[in-house]
Design a protein around this motif. Structure first.
Motif, PDB file in Angstrom:
ATOM      1  N   GLN A 104       0.825  -1.200   0.000  1.00 16.26           N
ATOM      2  CA  GLN A 104       0.000   0.000   0.000  1.00 16.26           C
ATOM      3  C   GLN A 104       0.867   1.260   0.000  1.00 16.26           C
ATOM      4  N   SER A 105       1.977   1.213   0.731  1.00 17.62           N
ATOM      5  CA  SER A 105       2.904   2.352   0.730  1.00 17.62           C
ATOM      6  C   SER A 105       3.484   2.556  -0.661  1.00 17.62           C
ATOM      7  N   ALA A 106       3.787   1.455  -1.333  1.00 14.94           N
ATOM      8  CA  ALA A 106       4.324   1.540  -2.688  1.00 14.94           C
ATOM      9  C   ALA A 106       3.303   2.187  -3.617  1.00 14.94           C
ATOM     10  N   ARG A 107       2.053   1.808  -3.474  1.00 14.84           N
ATOM     11  CA  ARG A 107       1.011   2.367  -4.339  1.00 14.84           C
ATOM     12  C   ARG A 107       0.863   3.866  -4.111  1.00 14.84           C
ATOM     13  N   VAL A 108       0.967   4.317  -2.860  1.00 17.22           N
ATOM     14  CA  VAL A 108       0.863   5.749  -2.561  1.00 17.22           C
ATOM     15  C   VAL A 108       1.986   6.514  -3.263  1.00 17.22           C
ATOM     16  N   ALA A 125      13.704   6.976 -13.113  1.00 21.43           N
ATOM     17  CA  ALA A 125      14.693   7.505 -12.170  1.00 21.43           C
ATOM     18  C   ALA A 125      14.084   8.255 -10.993  1.00 21.43           C
ATOM     19  N   ASP A 126      12.821   8.601 -11.051  1.00 22.90           N
ATOM     20  CA  ASP A 126      12.185   9.361  -9.971  1.00 22.90           C
ATOM     21  C   ASP A 126      12.451   8.670  -8.627  1.00 22.90           C
ATOM     22  N   GLU A 127      12.944   9.452  -7.652  1.00 27.08           N
ATOM     23  CA  GLU A 127      13.338   8.888  -6.359  1.00 27.08           C
ATOM     24  C   GLU A 127      12.169   8.230  -5.649  1.00 27.08           C
ATOM     25  N   ARG A 128      10.972   8.789  -5.800  1.00 29.26           N
ATOM     26  CA  ARG A 128       9.796   8.190  -5.170  1.00 29.26           C
ATOM     27  C   ARG A 128       9.463   6.846  -5.809  1.00 29.26           C
ATOM     28  N   TRP A 129       9.633   6.791  -7.123  1.00 27.67           N
ATOM     29  CA  TRP A 129       9.401   5.523  -7.820  1.00 27.67           C
ATOM     30  C   TRP A 129      10.384   4.466  -7.322  1.00 27.67           C
ATOM     31  N   GLN A 130      11.635   4.854  -7.148  1.00 30.29           N
ATOM     32  CA  GLN A 130      12.640   3.914  -6.670  1.00 30.29           C
ATOM     33  C   GLN A 130      12.302   3.421  -5.263  1.00 30.29           C
ATOM     34  N   ARG A 131      11.832   4.331  -4.414  1.00 27.95           N
ATOM     35  CA  ARG A 131      11.426   3.916  -3.068  1.00 27.95           C
ATOM     36  C   ARG A 131      10.228   2.974  -3.127  1.00 27.95           C
ATOM     37  N   ALA A 132       9.322   3.246  -4.070  1.00 28.12           N
ATOM     38  CA  ALA A 132       8.162   2.382  -4.232  1.00 28.12           C
ATOM     39  C   ALA A 132       8.595   0.973  -4.658  1.00 28.12           C
ATOM     40  N   MET A 133       9.566   0.897  -5.548  1.00 30.82           N
ATOM     41  CA  MET A 133      10.043  -0.406  -6.004  1.00 30.82           C
ATOM     42  C   MET A 133      10.737  -1.163  -4.860  1.00 30.82           C
ATOM     43  N   THR A 134      11.428  -0.422  -4.011  1.00 35.99           N
ATOM     44  CA  THR A 134      12.043  -1.057  -2.842  1.00 35.99           C
ATOM     45  C   THR A 134      10.967  -1.603  -1.912  1.00 35.99           C
ATOM     46  N   ALA A 135       9.902  -0.829  -1.724  1.00 29.34           N
ATOM     47  CA  ALA A 135       8.798  -1.267  -0.858  1.00 29.34           C
ATOM     48  C   ALA A 135       8.139  -2.520  -1.420  1.00 29.34           C
ATOM     49  N   VAL A 155       0.486   0.603 -14.567  1.00 29.50           N
ATOM     50  CA  VAL A 155       0.316   0.639 -13.111  1.00 29.50           C
ATOM     51  C   VAL A 155      -1.100   0.220 -12.720  1.00 29.50           C
ATOM     52  N   ASN A 156      -2.096   0.789 -13.410  1.00 28.58           N
ATOM     53  CA  ASN A 156      -3.487   0.449 -13.081  1.00 28.58           C
ATOM     54  C   ASN A 156      -3.762  -1.031 -13.305  1.00 28.58           C
ATOM     55  N   GLN A 157      -3.180  -1.575 -14.365  1.00 34.26           N
ATOM     56  CA  GLN A 157      -3.368  -2.995 -14.641  1.00 34.26           C
ATOM     57  C   GLN A 157      -2.684  -3.855 -13.583  1.00 34.26           C
ATOM     58  N   ALA A 158      -1.500  -3.417 -13.144  1.00 33.39           N
ATOM     59  CA  ALA A 158      -0.740  -4.185 -12.155  1.00 33.39           C
ATOM     60  C   ALA A 158      -1.481  -4.275 -10.829  1.00 33.39           C
ATOM     61  N   PHE A 159      -2.167  -3.203 -10.444  1.00 34.55           N
ATOM     62  CA  PHE A 159      -2.838  -3.185  -9.148  1.00 34.55           C
ATOM     63  C   PHE A 159      -4.314  -3.585  -9.226  1.00 34.55           C
ATOM     64  N   ALA A 160      -4.746  -3.978 -10.414  1.00 36.40           N
ATOM     65  CA  ALA A 160      -6.129  -4.435 -10.557  1.00 36.40           C
ATOM     66  C   ALA A 160      -6.291  -5.786  -9.867  1.00 36.40           C
ATOM     67  N   THR A 161      -7.455  -6.021  -9.290  1.00 38.31           N
ATOM     68  CA  THR A 161      -7.706  -7.284  -8.598  1.00 38.31           C
ATOM     69  C   THR A 161      -8.611  -8.180  -9.437  1.00 38.31           C
ATOM     70  N   ASP A 162      -8.504  -9.486  -9.184  1.00 42.92           N
ATOM     71  CA  ASP A 162      -9.347 -10.429  -9.902  1.00 42.92           C
ATOM     72  C   ASP A 162     -10.693 -10.574  -9.182  1.00 42.92           C
ATOM     73  N   LYS A 163     -11.488 -11.548  -9.590  1.00 44.78           N
ATOM     74  CA  LYS A 163     -12.823 -11.726  -9.017  1.00 44.78           C
ATOM     75  C   LYS A 163     -12.769 -12.065  -7.535  1.00 44.78           C
TER      76      LYS A 163
END
Length: 206
Positions: free
Chosen positions: A109-113, A160-170, A134-142
């Motif tokens: 959830q932190s990564a998504r934020v 390269a965005d630092e927030r994106w990198q932190r999200a990937m670490t999360a 991104v929207n497809q990756a976080f979509a849920t199934d039935k």
């Protein structure tokens, strides 16, 4: 022979649990019931045979690995991994596969934020393909489950965005192994080629 369980002689229990007099049950419904119960009985027998084969196969492979290790004075311990065994003539091969089942903890959830912050700040319309991914990756199934493969695939994007990198670490730290599934696959070589075809062990492949 009537196979449907009855609480009272002369009655059939329907799917809602109601008792229906035998005289009111159509012959075709009785025949359908007989066929379904017959097939279910056979299916359970086949399932038991496959379960027995799987257990014996894993046991035999583990015993063989111990025997092979003894040739070098090695001691094998812990969880066994994937491997492939070939017959001497190379005509057959047997694969043992153990696949981990993974899920994400609350850090996803932190990564998504963080990812959403990136999407908001980037110029609108400049990266529509990224937003779609991104929207497809976080979509849920039935069942409300997230596709772990799609989420992990986000880490391959070069951003390269630092927030994106932190999200990937999360995302990486949010991965939890919640169990494993084990498989036995058996193959036969196609003629004199180096290609193998599976010997079907599931009903769809027969």
């Amino acid at each position: 022979m009537q196979t449907t369980p009855q609480d009272v002689t002369g009655y059939w229990k329907d799917a809602k649990g109601c008792l229906v007099p035998d005289a009111m049950v159509k012959p075709i419904d009785k025949e359908r019931d007989r066929l379904v119960h017959e097939l279910v009985g056979k299916a359970r027998g086949v399932s038991d045979v496959l379960a027995k084969f799987k257990g014996e196969a894993f046991g035999d492979i583990a015993a063989f690995l111990d025997l092979s290790a003894e040739q070098y004075g090695a001691q094998l311990g812990g969880k066994k991994g994937n491997l492939t065994l070939f017959s001497f003539d190379g005509k057959f091969k047997v694969q043992r596969a153990i696949q981990d089942r993974i899920a994400f903890d609350e850090r996803l959830q932190s990564a998504r934020v963080l990812i959403d912050e990136c999407l908001v700040d980037w110029t609108e319309g400049a990266r529509p393909e990224i937003q779609a991914i991104v929207n497809q990756a976080f979509a849920t199934d039935k069942e409300g489950q997230i596709n772990t493969g799609r989420v992990l695939a986000l880490r391959r994007l070069e951003i390269a965005d630092e927030r994106w990198q932190r999200a990937m670490t999360a995302i990486g730290e949010a991965v939890q192994v919640v169990g494993s599934r084990s498989y036995i696959r058996v193959y036969e070589r196609i003629g004199d080629t180096d290609q193998y075809q599976p010997i079907a062990l599931d009903i769809a492949g027969v």
